[in-house]
Design a protein around this motif. Sequence first.
Motif, short mmCIF file in Angstrom:
data_model
loop_
_atom_site.label_atom_id
_atom_site.label_comp_id
_atom_site.label_asym_id
_atom_site.label_seq_id
_atom_site.Cartn_x
_atom_site.Cartn_y
_atom_site.Cartn_z
N SER A 241 105.78 -22.93 75.06
CA SER A 241 106.21 -24.16 74.41
C SER A 241 107.71 -24.38 74.57
O SER A 241 108.17 -25.51 74.82
CB SER A 241 105.84 -24.13 72.93
OG SER A 241 106.20 -25.34 72.29
N PHE A 242 108.50 -23.31 74.42
CA PHE A 242 109.95 -23.42 74.60
C PHE A 242 110.30 -23.86 76.02
O PHE A 242 111.19 -24.70 76.23
CB PHE A 242 110.63 -22.09 74.29
CG PHE A 242 111.08 -21.94 72.87
CD1 PHE A 242 112.08 -22.75 72.36
CD2 PHE A 242 110.48 -21.00 72.04
CE1 PHE A 242 112.51 -22.63 71.03
CE2 PHE A 242 110.89 -20.86 70.71
CZ PHE A 242 111.90 -21.68 70.21
N PHE B 62 106.45 -37.43 73.67
CA PHE B 62 105.74 -36.28 73.11
C PHE B 62 105.72 -36.32 71.59
O PHE B 62 104.69 -36.07 70.95
CB PHE B 62 106.40 -34.98 73.60
CG PHE B 62 105.81 -33.74 73.01
CD1 PHE B 62 104.48 -33.40 73.24
CD2 PHE B 62 106.57 -32.91 72.19
CE1 PHE B 62 103.93 -32.24 72.68
CE2 PHE B 62 106.02 -31.76 71.64
CZ PHE B 62 104.70 -31.43 71.88
N LEU B 63 106.87 -36.66 70.99
CA LEU B 63 106.97 -36.71 69.54
C LEU B 63 106.17 -37.88 68.96
O LEU B 63 105.34 -37.71 68.06
CB LEU B 63 108.42 -36.82 69.11
CG LEU B 63 109.26 -35.54 69.15
CD1 LEU B 63 110.72 -35.86 68.93
CD2 LEU B 63 108.77 -34.54 68.10
N GLU C 290 108.86 -27.19 66.39
CA GLU C 290 107.44 -27.08 66.74
C GLU C 290 107.18 -25.83 67.57
O GLU C 290 106.10 -25.21 67.47
CB GLU C 290 107.00 -28.32 67.52
CG GLU C 290 105.49 -28.44 67.69
CD GLU C 290 105.06 -28.38 69.15
OE1 GLU C 290 103.85 -28.45 69.40
OE2 GLU C 290 105.93 -28.24 70.04
N ASN C 291 108.14 -25.41 68.37
CA ASN C 291 107.99 -24.20 69.18
C ASN C 291 107.91 -22.95 68.30
O ASN C 291 107.14 -22.03 68.58
CB ASN C 291 109.16 -24.06 70.15
CG ASN C 291 109.38 -25.31 70.97
OD1 ASN C 291 108.51 -25.70 71.74
ND2 ASN C 291 110.53 -25.95 70.81
N TYR D 281 109.54 -27.52 76.34
CA TYR D 281 110.47 -28.33 75.53
C TYR D 281 111.80 -28.53 76.26
O TYR D 281 112.32 -29.66 76.33
CB TYR D 281 110.70 -27.66 74.19
CG TYR D 281 111.72 -28.36 73.32
CD1 TYR D 281 111.38 -29.51 72.61
CD2 TYR D 281 113.02 -27.88 73.21
CE1 TYR D 281 112.31 -30.17 71.82
CE2 TYR D 281 113.96 -28.52 72.42
CZ TYR D 281 113.60 -29.67 71.73
OH TYR D 281 114.54 -30.31 70.96
N GLY E 241 110.90 -31.62 66.45
CA GLY E 241 110.75 -31.57 67.90
C GLY E 241 111.10 -30.19 68.44
O GLY E 241 110.43 -29.67 69.34
N PHE E 242 112.17 -29.61 67.89
CA PHE E 242 112.55 -28.25 68.29
C PHE E 242 111.74 -27.20 67.53
O PHE E 242 111.27 -26.22 68.11
CB PHE E 242 114.05 -28.04 68.03
CG PHE E 242 114.48 -26.62 68.23
CD1 PHE E 242 114.70 -26.10 69.50
CD2 PHE E 242 114.66 -25.77 67.14
CE1 PHE E 242 115.08 -24.77 69.68
CE2 PHE E 242 115.04 -24.45 67.30
CZ PHE E 242 115.26 -23.95 68.57
N GLN F 193 101.88 -30.18 77.87
CA GLN F 193 102.04 -30.16 76.41
C GLN F 193 100.71 -30.39 75.71
O GLN F 193 100.39 -29.73 74.71
CB GLN F 193 103.06 -31.23 75.98
CG GLN F 193 104.51 -30.90 76.28
CD GLN F 193 105.10 -29.90 75.28
OE1 GLN F 193 104.39 -29.15 74.64
NE2 GLN F 193 106.41 -29.89 75.18
N THR G 146 110.45 -36.31 75.87
CA THR G 146 110.51 -35.76 74.51
C THR G 146 110.15 -36.82 73.49
O THR G 146 109.40 -36.55 72.52
CB THR G 146 111.92 -35.22 74.22
OG1 THR G 146 112.25 -34.22 75.18
CG2 THR G 146 111.99 -34.62 72.83
#
Length: 425
Positions: free
Chosen positions: A120-121, A135-136, A75-76, A124, A72-73, A158, A132
């Motif tokens: 993206s960051f 999204f995941l 991905e950025n 997020y 999840g993190f 997103q 979140t």
Amino acid sequence: MYIFVNKSILHMFKIIVSTIPMFVCAFWCIVLLSEYKSHNKAKIFLGFYMFVAFLLYLGHAAYFNHEYQFYGFWENIYLFCSLSVYPLYFIYIKLISRKTSLKLKDFWVLLPSVFISLFSFVLYFSMSPQETKIFLEDILYQTSYSQNFKLTPLLTLQIFKLRLFEVIFFIQIIFVVYFGRKHIIEYNKKIRDYYSNTEGKTLQQFNYLLYIFIATSFASTVVSILGKSFFTHSTWLLLIPAILFAALLFIIGYLGFKQEFTFTTFVEDLNKDAIKDLLDKNDSQVDYNELTQRKLLTELNELLEEKEIYKKRDLRITEVSMLLNTNRTYISQIINENMQTNFSDLINGYRINCAKNLLTDHTKKTFGLSEIAEMSGFSSDSSFYRIFRDKEGVSPGDFRKKNCNGIQHTTINEKNIELRKNSIF
């Protein structure tokens, strides 16, 4: 118990499969960066490229092994790496084909990856925990298959980000393949116009790099179209792209490691030959008339046919231009336009004719192929064999047998070269 063990084995197998490309990148990153003492900028840069690719495939491994929180993190960062590998490879191509050093402006091709990653960051860290989770699970992994979740403005952005990523990725592939190929073709022409012996300089490894580059681009396009989620349902499906990308990355790393000759080496050779770019530019503007051209062509033919300068193994066009009291740019132009060939092919054509005469000369029947190669001006046995076979369609040994009226005489050296031909090609 059996089902539990079976699932454990499959899970372990999936971990191994999903991390293969990552470890290939890590291996070449270490190997290439350890070459820093050699001051080979191309190898060091390719090592940095492999580091970015390592971060990319670390994200792949996390995704395919369902490390939700981590991916999840990550991905950025994954988006940045994914949109950087092709531009970085393009910069690497420039470094080996037309640059002696890199400047800040050479990295402008990384701007899309930087923009998408920063965007993206921001998204997020702006999402709520519920957003979140949606999204995941629903957008990235598509595991819930639910159409009832609320599409908030941030989730809409997103989705837009992912679509924009795919468009930029596809455009990058077209851009890098087209201009990368253009740079390599231009480089190859410069090498063939300057050196008579191009072995290890352009004819082999640069062409292979281009083919691998196109193959990697095609594979990346297919994976991008199908989407990563397509491969999460089966370890065997995942094995196909994993092995493919691992193999391609390994070959890229291997060829980059073996490639010692680059544009920097070419420029160093120019400097050693005391070639001044300014002089060439000025001389190239001189209007040589037809009479002067014919005179130079006659003198060039005399050098080749009477003085047999092609027998000098490391002959360069600068040596020819000095003998003719003119500059290499004009001599190259005469060879290209009047003779419809390049310097390397011209010289090797004379060498092949010389070798053919020696191979069919009964007084030279005791000479081995290595001696024939040396007497004709070739720099090595492998170069002699490769060029002869390309020009004549047969090996030197077979040519000798067919053209010596049935006399078969094979020396120890000839046998060794013939035995090595399959390993060379």
